[in-house]
Design an enzyme around this catalytic site. Sequence first.
Site, PDB file in Angstrom:
ATOM      1  CE  LYS A 128       5.953 -76.503 -54.934  1.00 56.09           C
ATOM      2  NZ  LYS A 128       4.878 -76.602 -53.979  1.00 56.09           N
ATOM      3  N   GLY A 142      11.535 -67.049 -58.369  1.00 62.85           N
ATOM      4  CA  GLY A 142      10.687 -66.001 -58.930  1.00 62.85           C
ATOM      5  C   GLY A 142       9.685 -65.451 -57.934  1.00 62.85           C
ATOM      6  CB  CYS A 143       7.060 -66.969 -55.835  1.00 64.15           C
ATOM      7  SG  CYS A 143       7.776 -68.074 -54.633  1.00 64.15           S
ATOM      8  CB  THR A 144      11.662 -65.769 -53.115  1.00 65.96           C
ATOM      9  OG1 THR A 144      11.219 -67.079 -52.749  1.00 65.96           O
ATOM     10  CG2 THR A 144      12.377 -65.132 -51.951  1.00 65.96           C
TER      11      THR A 144
END
Length: 133
Positions: free
Chosen positions: A69, A74-76
């Site tokens: 997402k 984490g994704c950033t």
Amino acid sequence: MSRRQLLSFLSVVILAFFALIPDANALGGSQPPLNQPAPDFSLPTNKGEGNISLSDYRGKWVVLYFYPKDFTPGCTLEARRFQQDLPKYMAKNTQVLGVSADDVDSHAEFCDSEGLKFPLLADTTGDVSKAYG
């Protein structure tokens, strides 16, 4: 039972437990076989340029990564790392594509806020994960 025997026994039990864990899954499905072409797919891009298909990059190096997402820690971090580190290790003209279940508008906002220079593809229906499943 001595301490050494107990530790040996526990080590065997732990190793046996890990041996019973099934293979890793990608997006809820099994990973594609190694040394085989990835299944083709087309998804809309955050840049408003229509769809991008994996087949558009046949014969070229592509880094395709999936994340859960936009705007999550984490994704950033992952997206920033890709942008920072990949040029050090990859050949020129390697394409990076990120795929998640977020929509195109969320991807556009995420890329703008994080300064990402590579496209993110919107898989809002989970089609890509189904192709791998």
